[in-house]
Design an enzyme around this catalytic site. Structure first.
Site, PDB file in Angstrom:
ATOM      1  N   CYS A   1      36.452  41.919  36.300  1.00  0.00           N
ATOM      2  CA  CYS A   1      36.010  40.447  35.728  1.00  0.00           C
ATOM      3  C   CYS A   1      35.269  39.835  36.830  1.00  0.00           C
ATOM      4  O   CYS A   1      36.013  38.998  37.600  1.00  0.00           O
ATOM      5  CB  CYS A   1      37.335  39.843  35.319  1.00  0.00           C
TER       6      CYS A   1
ATOM      7  N   CYS B   1      36.301  35.925  36.763  1.00  0.00           N
ATOM      8  CA  CYS B   1      37.869  35.875  37.513  1.00  0.00           C
ATOM      9  C   CYS B   1      37.787  35.935  39.076  1.00  0.00           C
ATOM     10  O   CYS B   1      38.264  35.202  39.741  1.00  0.00           O
ATOM     11  CB  CYS B   1      38.698  36.769  37.034  1.00  0.00           C
ATOM     12  N   ASP B   2      36.956  36.954  39.609  1.00  0.00           N
ATOM     13  CA  ASP B   2      37.092  37.231  40.932  1.00  0.00           C
ATOM     14  C   ASP B   2      35.760  37.200  41.980  1.00  0.00           C
ATOM     15  O   ASP B   2      35.747  37.259  43.159  1.00  0.00           O
ATOM     16  CB  ASP B   2      37.615  38.626  40.996  1.00  0.00           C
TER      17      ASP B   2
END
Ligand code: NDP
Length: 315
Positions: A137, A140-141
């Site tokens: 992701c 997300c990261d």
């Protein structure tokens, strides 16, 4: 002690298909209950800008869109719960579904909208460095890789989108593509080509990762199986997977027909499965289009079908 609850319409999953089904089912007074699953909002919560959903001329943040859909479903009275359905018994109506808390839901109709999850290459190093440099992701990261070097695996729209997103944070992005070409749409290919800090490594496969406490690099193989096959190491801090998705149908496979990948088979042009009152909507039943708009459309169809079925059986 386990709780048994009777529900007219149970919706499993909370992507565009699940939420659209929830809006329609709630407005049809089916008093739907929706289990949002382990990733409430689904895959769109992991994307950045959604530019192709009609009605948003300037694009919309994927997370925001899903929060808006949820709010809309709740406005009409859908009971949306954070939790999962972990077991299903579809042998007879009312169907019995078990929640992750061990409670039983007896449902007259079930709309399965569990979507799909990111795929991994299957390398032991992906597990070894999980949370230490390996991610599926980017949105997300990506934040953790500001001014660093990362690699994205894949040649589709997701890989290009992730590479573009990461190129705005990291100093350098490698795009590891196993073929000689990108599968992504032309517009995404052009955007990637226009970015100076994205380097595409065509005809490369990943053999493994290395690093002391976290990812410090990847072992790649170029032109695998050819006479000029070559081992290549790249220094990276983050390794992002963007190689497609696996349908989340495990709970229902025992009862419903799936294709060899696991997509639930429905009656052509409808979200109906072979079991009356059981519907599959969105990516779980769609290996072809896999778009937010098509998922939303099938969620709508599923709720309409559930409503008609309940009228027919007089429930
Ligand atoms: P795709 O299935 O389209 O692409 C997967 C990519 O990963 C392909 O390039 C494939 O290679 C590669 N791949 C698969 N397995 C491996 C492996 N084991 N090793 C190396 N590479 C591998 O998935 P996406 O998630 O990119 O897209 C799914 C759908 O969602 C598509 O329809 C896409 O258009 C859509 N989408 C649209 C977006 C938008 O419009 N903004 C954004 C993101 C997705 P190969 O080509 O060799 O098979």
């Amino acid at each position: 002690m386990e709780k048994i609850e009777k529900v007219r319409c149970l919706i499993v999953g909370s992507g565009p298909a699940g939420y659209t089904a929830a809006i329609y089912a709630a407005r049809a007074n089916l008093k739907p209950v929706e289990y949002a699953g382990i990733q409430p909002g689904g895959q769109l919560t992991q994307t950045t800008e959604v530019e192709n959903f009609p009605g948003y001329p300037n694009g919309v943040d994927g997370n925001q869109m899903m929060m808006d859909m949820r709010e809309q479903a709740e406005r009409f009275g859908c009971d949306i719960r954070d939790g999962e359905i972990v077991k299903a018994d579809l042998s007879k109506s009312p169907y019995q579904l078990t929640t992750d808390e061990g409670n039983i839901i007896e449902a007259e109709t079930v709309i399965i909208a569990t979507g799909a999850s990111a795929k991994y290459l299957g390398l032991p190093d992906e597990k070894k460095y999980n949370g230490k440099g390996v991610s599926a992701c980017a949105t997300c990261d990506g934040f953790f890789y500001r001014k660093k070097t990362v690699a994205v695996v894949g040649g589709g729209d997701t890989a290009c989108e992730d590479a573009l997103y990461l190129s705005g944070l990291a100093n350098k992005v490698y795009l590891i593509v196993r073929k000689t070409f990108l599968r992504a749409s032309k517009v995404m290919q052009q955007r990637v080509a226009d970015k100076e800090n994205i380097e595409i490594l065509f005809e490369h496969n990943t053999l493994g990762l290395f690093g002391e406490d976290g990812v410090e690099g990847a072992h790649l193989i170029k032109r695998k199986g050819e006479a000029d096959e070559k081992l290549v190491d790249i220094a990276i801090d983050g390794f992002f997977l963007a190689i497609g998705h696996k349908p989340n149908s495990d709970v229902f496979k025992e009862w419903l027909e799936t294709d060899k990948i696991g997509y639930i088979k429905t009656i052509a042009g409808t979200p109906k499965t072979k079991i009356p009152g059981i519907y599959a909507a969105g990516d779980i039943a769609d290996p072809h289009y896999r778009q937010a708009i098509t998922a939303a459309g099938s969620g709508c169809k599923a709720a309409i079908e559930a409503d008609r079925y309940l009228s027919e059986i007089g429930k």
